[in-house]
Enzyme design. Structure first.
Site, short mmCIF file in Angstrom:
data_model
loop_
_atom_site.label_atom_id
_atom_site.label_comp_id
_atom_site.label_asym_id
_atom_site.label_seq_id
_atom_site.Cartn_x
_atom_site.Cartn_y
_atom_site.Cartn_z
N GLU D 65 0.80 -1.22 0.00
CA GLU D 65 0.00 0.00 0.00
C GLU D 65 0.83 1.27 0.00
OE1 GLU D 65 -0.43 -2.66 1.90
OE2 GLU D 65 -2.35 -3.46 1.23
N HIS D 134 -11.01 -5.64 8.97
CA HIS D 134 -11.82 -5.38 7.77
C HIS D 134 -12.99 -4.45 8.03
CE1 HIS D 134 -9.65 -8.92 6.24
NE2 HIS D 134 -10.04 -8.58 5.04
C1 LIG Z 1 -1.76 -5.25 4.33
C2 LIG Z 1 -2.82 -5.99 3.60
N1 LIG Z 1 -3.22 -5.54 2.39
C3 LIG Z 1 -4.23 -6.15 1.74
C4 LIG Z 1 -4.86 -7.25 2.26
C5 LIG Z 1 -6.04 -7.91 1.54
N2 LIG Z 1 -5.67 -9.25 1.09
C6 LIG Z 1 -5.99 -10.35 1.79
S1 LIG Z 1 -5.33 -11.73 1.12
C7 LIG Z 1 -4.64 -10.90 -0.14
C8 LIG Z 1 -3.78 -11.62 -1.13
C9 LIG Z 1 -2.64 -12.33 -0.46
O1 LIG Z 1 -1.85 -12.96 -1.40
P1 LIG Z 1 -0.63 -13.87 -0.94
O2 LIG Z 1 0.26 -13.09 -0.04
O3 LIG Z 1 -0.01 -14.43 -2.15
O4 LIG Z 1 -1.26 -14.99 -0.03
P2 LIG Z 1 -2.33 -16.11 -0.50
O5 LIG Z 1 -3.68 -15.48 -0.44
O6 LIG Z 1 -1.98 -16.53 -1.88
O7 LIG Z 1 -2.17 -17.19 0.50
C10 LIG Z 1 -4.93 -9.53 -0.05
C11 LIG Z 1 -4.49 -8.50 -1.00
C12 LIG Z 1 -4.41 -7.67 3.53
N3 LIG Z 1 -4.98 -8.73 4.14
N4 LIG Z 1 -3.41 -7.02 4.16
#
Ligand SMILES: Cc1ncc(C[n+]2csc(CCOP(=O)(O)OP(=O)(O)O)c2C)c(N)n1
Ligand SMILES: Cc1ncc(C[n+]2csc(CCOP(=O)(O)OP(=O)(O)O)c2C)c(N)n1
Ligand SMILES: [Mg+2]
Ligand SMILES: [Mg+2]
Lengths: 378, 334, 378, 334
Positions: D65, D134
């Site tokens: 972000e 959230h």
């Molecule tokens: C700081 C932050 N930004 C955005 C999110 C929203 N979000 C939840 S899961 C996700 C994707 C995560 O991807 P990855 O790190 O590859 O983990 P995966 O879901 O594939 O296990 C996002 C953008 C969050 N939880 N925390």
């Protein structure tokens, strides 16, 4: 000092203080993800370990399926499934010793369960009766962490604190491919390397961060290549090969335990299900890709190895399945009971002692609830 | 103790002494931050600690505030009591996600299982001729974050007592150090440091009958000066030093305002969305029928902190405070 | 999919999607910092360029000395000197073309001046009459940036925007060794590589972040080794060798301009002065180290090369010094004039139009100032 | 337009339409954030934009972000108008240093030379059964940061109008989207979208004579419901929808309170240090002699946002609002 004073002082030589601080070569990952199953190395694996991994994978797959089913029944608000990634989840838990700590991300319910957290308590967050449903100290599992990568510095700090106290504790922290883009990932790895903290970082590269594919997340040769930039070893492993992940993590944990400092492990895997039950993965990826990965399923991989080598027969499989079904039945039953909620909890754990302001607010709520009960309220 | 100066008389020295005594009393207290070790901090508040307690107890970290606070969380999880220094107010911002999403909530998230006894020292405020990003008053952010205590001393004795209390607290405490009071002196005796002040108690610094000045931190001396000057105008001003913004001492503040019937909140932080609104609102809720005039606010303007050569216009000074007091509808009196 | 469905589906082969995304080898820095002066490569340098660099270094050193003197006279609140680092400062400015952008850190006043910013306006921040004293668009120099590493994503965004618009613009962003530990460094480099933005990152590794030596900042073999983790080339250069820094930066700028994407350059140099005039460097480092670096002074290095090769004589040196003195005299004179301040500026640039609230506050201040003027005030 | 739904009736659809129309009208408008491209955002607000305008205009960024907002700053420096999506309220925190130290100040720092026309869309607030992190109401942080506009729609029409105005603004605007109103419907006609609303004007959503409910965003429908319910108690409540927290429409708010003589501020955000304190304080400053009772606040509790199963206790509902109205010292009336 003026320019004049400088004259004649020059000797052409490298800058005084500079020398490479470590040899980069051993820190770089191998060109191919490390694999064990289906290779000659498999023969060297302890059969008991492989059987244990198998049982846990089967149980884990069942757990994912059951939790997903519970979302459909409205018993869970949401479930980020780790179906297809069970090898990483299980190996992370099994690579640790009793006194070690696990720092799971929001997707790693299964790793927490594999480490001993009660399957129902592990789902509290997703059921919504509280945030963390288990006592982190009971099994040394930090809270499932939603803000991505933010638990990585926690793991570093904890491991560092344990080392300062002279305790034999290693922390293993899990993060996704997407999470590696966050500043906290960078800061955590840097602190870990500078402090030589006993911590292992496991990146589950499952190809996606929600809808965003890895190619939009990084241009690096591999995520494991980030390690050299911190001065720690980077390892690349086939994340669907439970034996390989277990071996690589166990080595890294041992290395950390022996004072060798942190390791970054990238496990190549795939998120077979959608991001969560609320996600529609067809919007951003095709069936072919998913099918290709289904064919490399971690359970099938291990099952093949075990049966080929006569370490597993139909009986053994049935036994694993039965154990998984028992767990699932228990989970179903307990999750179908409504949790008992106490609104006073809202105020109980904000501070050690509620502030006067919180006591006032609690009194307000209690009066409202009493009125509601008495039917007095509007 | 050998290496730490034995005659502290400035606020900075009292803070050093508090850190020293806390570290000596409890081996789980660890100081960490940028330049806190060998250098002793850019304000020298951690001077001598690394030498006396070793670099493992007073640690120069890499330059990354989220990393500093984030690792402190992990250390606190393991039973240590980290005292984190953020080098300047504005350099705490990179750590805000850790602060808001974890530090303030970990106890709550874990149903009480995982308290985080972390003290976050933040030198704050202006009046020191600092370049941009070195003079912010960021207390509004901390106040709006449930789960944090927010404390700020205005005297040398309180600097010692409140910092000891902060470190002893089982909750995270944001400890705001008014930069321009670091070199303020007091007859405080380091050999008999004050008892540890409890967190959450305001104090009447100067009793008065005409109106109450409600203030804290760097604005306390300014208000005391204003109260002296006000005597010439025939006003006898009471000055309340809040000391703790969270928890807030409604009792002391409301008691004062009920007595005087008039109040002005004074702080350096911007007015809009700043602490003064909260304070004015809660005082009014509690003292409505005792008030002869609305609670007024004298605060920094709603602008980014100005460059050094213009900061005097921005900072609430004696004149601006007295102008506000003059607007407290004294006609109603007659 | 149950475990049963999986059986037989297994073919032992690497995970479907995986291949190294780029070849890491060309991204790794050389084992030694690149040097030109005193090597055979020096012969290939354009004499005019070397003379230009020399004149700028001499002017830069004089600028640092003059600004430091101004702090002693109370004309500047503070000055973070780049004495000893002039080769980086000057080369960064000279490596860029007219239409390119420079993103300096708080220490890089000199780079801004070398790029054309008025020497007095460049000091506004440190004198304290305003924050940024120059129009960033006039010479395409972003504001001197105090919150460390925060200007790096700005550089990436600007370069990306220019590319999207089809403009031929490269951004060069400067950061210290300490600044590389910040999350913003990580995020900026990652965005740059993913977007293949035309941006060059210059890390001036001057050995210290205030009092913190590099060894407490990173455990990496070199800071340039971080590049591979983002998928961009990392280059290591002797930061006191103006010809080498200029060549490496010019190459990186050209590479970016031609669509090759970002480069990370680590220049090994040394902060000869204290952090700022307010700092006491004897608290954390010894004379021997400083002296060793003084012996590798960037000006002496270049002067030696030029005189050896007959490209510079006493006349030429005097000429460079005279030009520097003229600049310094002008700077002194102009800095000794009190800046004209307008308190209305406090409110003029918070928003495009002041809010009603700000208009009220401005009126309050104006009334106070009027009262002060009229002597009416207390 | 072809790919974007032609019959928007929900707030989410109006927002999509606003983004679409802004992008169509001005090629310098760029949308960026996590999952905003192919997926169309987790709330589908950017649905169809990447397809229609290309991935360079609607970009899936890496997951960071501070990087998103920081690169948006650079893009705005170069003349673009970035519209940044923060996926959820709490995930804007990592970007706070960029927001506070640069986005809010760049115009000021550069003496007006470098304005940053950035819109930061933040889905905020609770009531949607989200897991922790959230459902935060983070408006207090934004309000306390001079240089930002802070805007939040409560109706489908305003969602369109205010977002267009935010994107058109030459200042940075934090555009707070009430998550639980995304699916609220209205008879708004997408073919004749409302004129762009100016930023900074509150609106009386329901006229009334007994007391004023001052509110915004997700609490507007709740207040309207409360006003309906209040008729049974004999109260005729006026409801003011602030729409813009910065700048604040003192005129509309004060005029209403002067008329009614009583006021309650209602919001989901925590009470202590939240927007309500500022609002109550400024209303009191302006309407003191018209007030029959102190301005009261009905807000979320001063706790971390609760888990889904407990959130109903936390959120200000009709009963809690009416209880506050009942405390407005109606005895004084008789
Ligand atoms: C700081 C932050 N930004 C955005 C999110 C929203 N979000 C939840 S899961 C996700 C994707 C995560 O991807 P990855 O790190 O590859 O983990 P995966 O879901 O594939 O296990 C996002 C953008 C969050 N939880 N925390
Ligand atoms: C985000 C942030 N944290 C802390 C500081 C305070 N600070 C100013 S300069 C400095 C050291 C910088 O070291 P380095 O990046 O190596 O640059 P150098 O001073 O050597 O040029 C620190 C910690 C800051 N300006 N910004
Ligand atoms: Mg992923
Ligand atoms: Mg440095």
């Amino acid at each position: 000092m003026t320019v004049m004073e400088q004259r004649g002082a020059y000797r052409p030589s490298p800058p005084p203080a500079w020398q490479p601080r470590t040899d980069p070569a051993p820190l770089l990952p191998d060109a191919e993800p490390y694999r064990v199953l289906g290779t000659e190395g498999a023969a060297k694996c302890d059969p008991a370990l492989l059987r244990r991994l198998y049982a846990e994978l089967v149980r884990g797959r069942r757990y994912n399926a059951q939790a997903t089913a519970l979302t459909k029944q409205g018993r869970l608000a949401v479930y980020p499934s780790s179906t297809g990634q069970e090898a990483c989840e299980v190996a992370a838990a099994l690579a640790l010793q009793e006194q070690d700590w696990l720092f799971p991300s929001y997707r790693d319910t299964l790793a927490a369960v594999a480490r001993g957290v009660d399957p129902v308590q592990a789902l509290t967050l997703l059921r919504g009766d509280w945030h963390t449903g288990y006592d982190p100290y009971a099994h040394r599992v930090a809270p499932l962490c939603t803000p991505l990568a933010t638990q990585l510095p926690h793991a570093v700090g904890l491991a560092h604190a344990a080392r300062l106290k002279g305790d034999d504790v290693v922390a293993l922290a899990m993060v996704g491919d997407g999470g590696t883009s966050e500043g906290d990932f960078h800061e955590a790895l840097n602190f870990a390397a500078v402090w030589q903290a006993p911590v292992v970082f496991l990146v589950q590269n499952n190809g996606f961060a929600i809808s965003v594919p890895l190619a939009k997340q990084t241009a690096a040769p591999s995520l494991a290549h980030k390690a050299v930039g911190y001065g720690m070893p980077g390892r690349l492993v086939d994340g669907n090969d439970a034996a390989a992940v277990h071996e690589v993590l166990t080595d890294a944990v041992r290395h950390a335990r022996e004072g060798g400092g942190p390791t970054l492990v990238e496990a190549i895997t795939y998120r077979v299900d959608a991001h969560t039950n609320a996600d529609d993965a067809t919007r951003y990826r095709g069936d072919a890709e998913v099918d290709a990965w289904r064919a490399h399923d971690p359970i099938a991989l291990l099952e093949h190895e075990l049966t080929e080598r006569g370490l597993l027969d139909e009986d053994g499989m049935r036994h694993a399945r039965d154990a998984a079904e028992t767990m699932a039945a228990d989970l179903r039953e307990r999750m179908n009971q409504d949790p008992v909620l106490d609104p006073a909890d809202l105020f109980a754990h904000v501070y050690a002692e509620p502030t006067p302001q919180l006591r006032e607010q609690q009194a307000l709520l209690e009066a409202e609830l009493a009125a509601e009960q008495g039917g007095e309220h509007r | 103790m050998t290496t730490v100066a034995v005659k502290p008389a400035t606020m900075a020295q009292a803070l050093t002494r508090a850190l020293h005594d806390a570290m000596a009393a409890d081996p789980s207290v660890h100081v960490m931050g940028e330049d806190v070790g060998t250098l002793g901090g850019v304000f020298r508040v951690t001077d001598g600690l690394a030498k006396e307690f070793g670099e493992d107890r007073c640690t120069d970290t890499p330059l990354a505030e989220a990393g500093i606070l984030g690792t402190a969380v992990g250390m606190a999880m393991y039973g240590l009591r980290p005292v984190v220094e953020m080098q300047f107010d504005a350099f705490a911002y990179p750590a805000f996600e850790q602060l808001i999403s974890h530090v303030s909530r970990m106890r709550n998230r874990t149903h009480g299982a995982m308290p985080l006894p972390i003290t976050i020292r933040v030198p704050y405020g202006g009046g020191i001729g600092g370049v941009e990003h070195h003079s912010d008053s960021s207390e509004a952010y901390y106040m709006a974050t449930p789960g944090l205590h927010v404390v700020t001393p205005a005297t040398v004795a309180d600097a010692y007592g409140l910092l000891r209390a902060a470190i002893a607290s089982d909750d995270p405490v944001v400890f705001l150090e008014p930069k321009r009071l670091y070199w303020s002196k007091d007859s405080w005796n380091p050999e008999h440091p004050t008892d540890v002040e409890p967190i959450g108690r305001a104090v009447v610094r100067r009793p008065g009958r005409s109106a109450t000045l409600i203030t804290y931190g760097p604005s306390v001396p300014v208000c005391l000066e204003a109260a002296e000057a006000a005597r010439a105008e025939g006003w006898d001003l009471e000055v309340v030093d809040l000391r703790s913004l969270v928890p807030f001492d409604d009792e002391t503040v409301a008691a004062s305002v009920r007595r005087t019937g008039r109040a002005v909140v004074v702080h350096e932080s911007g007015s809009f969305g700043g602490p003064g609104g909260e304070i004015a609102a809660r005082v009014t809720e509690r003292c409505f029928h005792h008030l002869e005039a609305p609670v007024l606010r004298v605060a920094g303007f709603d602008i980014p902190y100005p460059p050094p050569m213009l900061e005097r216009h921005h900072l609430p000074g004696v004149d601006r405070i007295l102008d506000a007091v003059a607007r407290l509808q004294w006609e109603a009196e007659n």
